[in-house]
Design an enzyme around this catalytic site. Structure first.
Site, PDB file in Angstrom:
ATOM      1  N   HIS A  78     -25.024  -0.090 -23.534  1.00 28.98           N
ATOM      2  CA  HIS A  78     -23.872  -0.588 -22.761  1.00 28.98           C
ATOM      3  C   HIS A  78     -22.789  -1.023 -23.741  1.00 28.98           C
ATOM      4  CE1 HIS A  78     -21.582  -2.566 -19.730  1.00 28.98           C
ATOM      5  NE2 HIS A  78     -22.221  -3.706 -19.668  1.00 28.98           N
ATOM      6  N   ASP A  82     -20.133  -7.977 -25.066  1.00 31.77           N
ATOM      7  CA  ASP A  82     -21.227  -8.910 -25.348  1.00 31.77           C
ATOM      8  C   ASP A  82     -22.405  -8.181 -26.013  1.00 31.77           C
ATOM      9  OD1 ASP A  82     -21.349  -7.704 -22.798  1.00 31.77           O
ATOM     10  OD2 ASP A  82     -22.721  -9.214 -22.015  1.00 31.77           O
ATOM     11  N   HIS A 144     -24.081  -2.080 -15.323  1.00 28.61           N
ATOM     12  CA  HIS A 144     -22.960  -2.750 -14.725  1.00 28.61           C
ATOM     13  C   HIS A 144     -21.606  -2.024 -14.877  1.00 28.61           C
ATOM     14  CE1 HIS A 144     -20.291  -6.371 -16.265  1.00 28.61           C
ATOM     15  NE2 HIS A 144     -19.984  -6.141 -15.024  1.00 28.61           N
ATOM     16  N   HIS A 221     -30.004 -10.086 -21.925  1.00 33.09           N
ATOM     17  CA  HIS A 221     -29.681 -11.509 -21.752  1.00 33.09           C
ATOM     18  C   HIS A 221     -30.945 -12.228 -21.284  1.00 33.09           C
ATOM     19  CE1 HIS A 221     -25.334 -10.816 -21.940  1.00 33.09           C
ATOM     20  NE2 HIS A 221     -25.458  -9.889 -21.011  1.00 33.09           N
TER      21      HIS A 221
HETATM   22 FE1  FEO Z   1     -22.225  -5.850 -18.764  1.00 32.87          FE
HETATM   23 FE2  FEO Z   1     -24.087  -8.091 -20.650  1.00 32.87          FE
HETATM   24  O1  FEO Z   1     -22.686  -6.870 -20.256  1.00 32.87           O
END
Ligand code: FEO
Length: 385
Positions: A78, A82, A144, A221
């Site tokens: 991704h 981040d 996402h 995360h």
């Molecule tokens: Fe969609 Fe943790 O970035």
């Protein structure tokens, strides 16, 4: 500095961001982490990186294990910053490494960093051999961003899932050894604030993931799912299919207490019909927390008085946030009060319509509702839900 081997020859090398409290508008009361993973095999592979200002910490963690220059592949699941912010610093040290990413990922990298890195575009069904291990790729677009993909190692039965199954939760632990209700609440908040608008794409990804033999889900995360994999798969199935509980979220802001009185009248109706309810005054609650409860609510009821030819800014902010996230499966009620102009309903109805929320009824009271008016609202709501 601790670097944890999560399986033989596989290390978690990412960083915890203990004190971040705002993640593009999402309140992260428990901080977060940007997880990256290093696989030592004949071909050494780094999966994802971290936010830009943690680049050196990532590099130091990898260097504790082996010389960074030995990395052959960087898998980027991704491109959001981040997970990619450290890529320029990492890739400076890896002139011969290949970046494995989706087609959209390569395009987005060019728009972010204009890099001269060596890319290999992968798609669903592609795999690479690292030596003893294999990495299989599955595209999960819009879970996402368009570029999202997950990476599965069948020999280790580990799914590197990036945003999916993540939680904004900083911890000195790596695995889901903390109380499950705490981890699950953060996973739910993450789903509601990040993935909810892409639930149909999440269903497709989940169907593919359910066919895999998995002993660890390693997101980018929060904590690695190891002890509670059936529980998080079950929760994701519920959320992705937009399954609601018998539950209502009532959310409002009030100037002199009239709208608040109506909020209580609406609450009394749902309580009488046996609904669970959550009751949020926007003066005291953040939109990202309210949205978390909207995820599994059947009804969303929103109230504001007219203010300056419009509505309370806090309610407008909530409705804007809701509009971007909510799925078209919810029912709702609008309520409020006014002095001489009823613009509040006009604005709130427009938001509901654009959000695809089915408006069951609306209640707007001139100045102050008396006891009879409040009782009539309660009885009316009871008759309609
Ligand atoms: Fe969609 Fe943790 O970035």
């Amino acid at each position: 500095m601790k670097t944890r081997e999560i399986a033989k020859g596989i290390y978690s090398v990412g960083v915890a961001d203990w004190n971040v409290r705002n993640f593009h508008g999402y309140l992260t009361q428990k901080g977060t982490s940007y997880n990256a993973y290093l696989i030592i095999d004949e071909k050494i592979t780094l999966i994802d990186t971290v936010k830009t200002h943690f680049s050196q910490e990532l590099i130091d963690r990898i260097s504790q294990i082996m010389s960074l220059e030995k990395i052959d592949y960087v898998v980027s699941n991704h491109v959001e910053m981040d997970h990619s912010g450290a890529m320029p610093e990492v890739m400076k040290r890896l002139p011969n490494a290949t970046v494995l990413t989706s087609q959209s990922g390569e395009k987005e990298y060019k728009l972010h960093f204009n890099p001269d890195w060596k890319f290999q575009v992968v798609k669903t069904g592609d795999s690479i051999s690292l030596g003893k291990r294999t990495l299989n790729f599955l595209m999960t677009p819009m879970v996402h961003w368009p570029d999202n993909m997950v990476t599965y190692c069948p020999e280790e039965k580990i799914l590197f899932s990036n945003d999916a199954f993540g939680q904004h939760l900083a911890s000195s632990n790596y695995f889901d050894d903390e109380p499950l209700d705490v981890i699950m609440e953060e996973a739910k908040k993450y789903y509601a604030n990040i993935i909810m608008p892409y639930s149909s794409q999440a269903v497709a990804a989940l169907d593919a993931v359910k066919k895999m033999d998995i002993r660890m889900i390693a997101p980018s995360h929060g904590l690695i799912w190891k002890n509670n994999i059936p529980a998080i798969i079950e929760s994701y199935t519920k959320w992705a299919h937009c399954q609601a509980d018998k539950k209502v979220v009532i959310v409002w802001d009030s100037m002199y207490g009239s709208t608040e009185k109506i909020a209580y009248a609406v609450r009394n109706a749902f309580e009488a019909k046996g609904y669970q309810y959550k009751f949020f005054d926007l003066k005291s609650n953040h939109v990202s927390d309210v949205i978390t409860d909207c995820l599994d609510a059947e009804y969303i009821c929103v109230g504001s008085p007219t203010l300056n030819k419009n509505i309370m800014p806090s309610v407008a902010a909530f409705l804007t946030y809701l509009q971007g996230l909510v799925t078209k499966t919810k029912k709702g009620i609008l309520f409020g009060s006014y002095g001489w102009a009823q613009q509040n309903m006009k604005f709130m109805e427009r938001y509901f319509e654009e959000s695809g929320i089915e408006l069951i009824d609306k209640y707007n009271v001139n100045f102050i509702p008396d006891k009879n008016a409040l009782q009539a609202i309660t009885e009316s709501v009871i008759s309609k839900i």
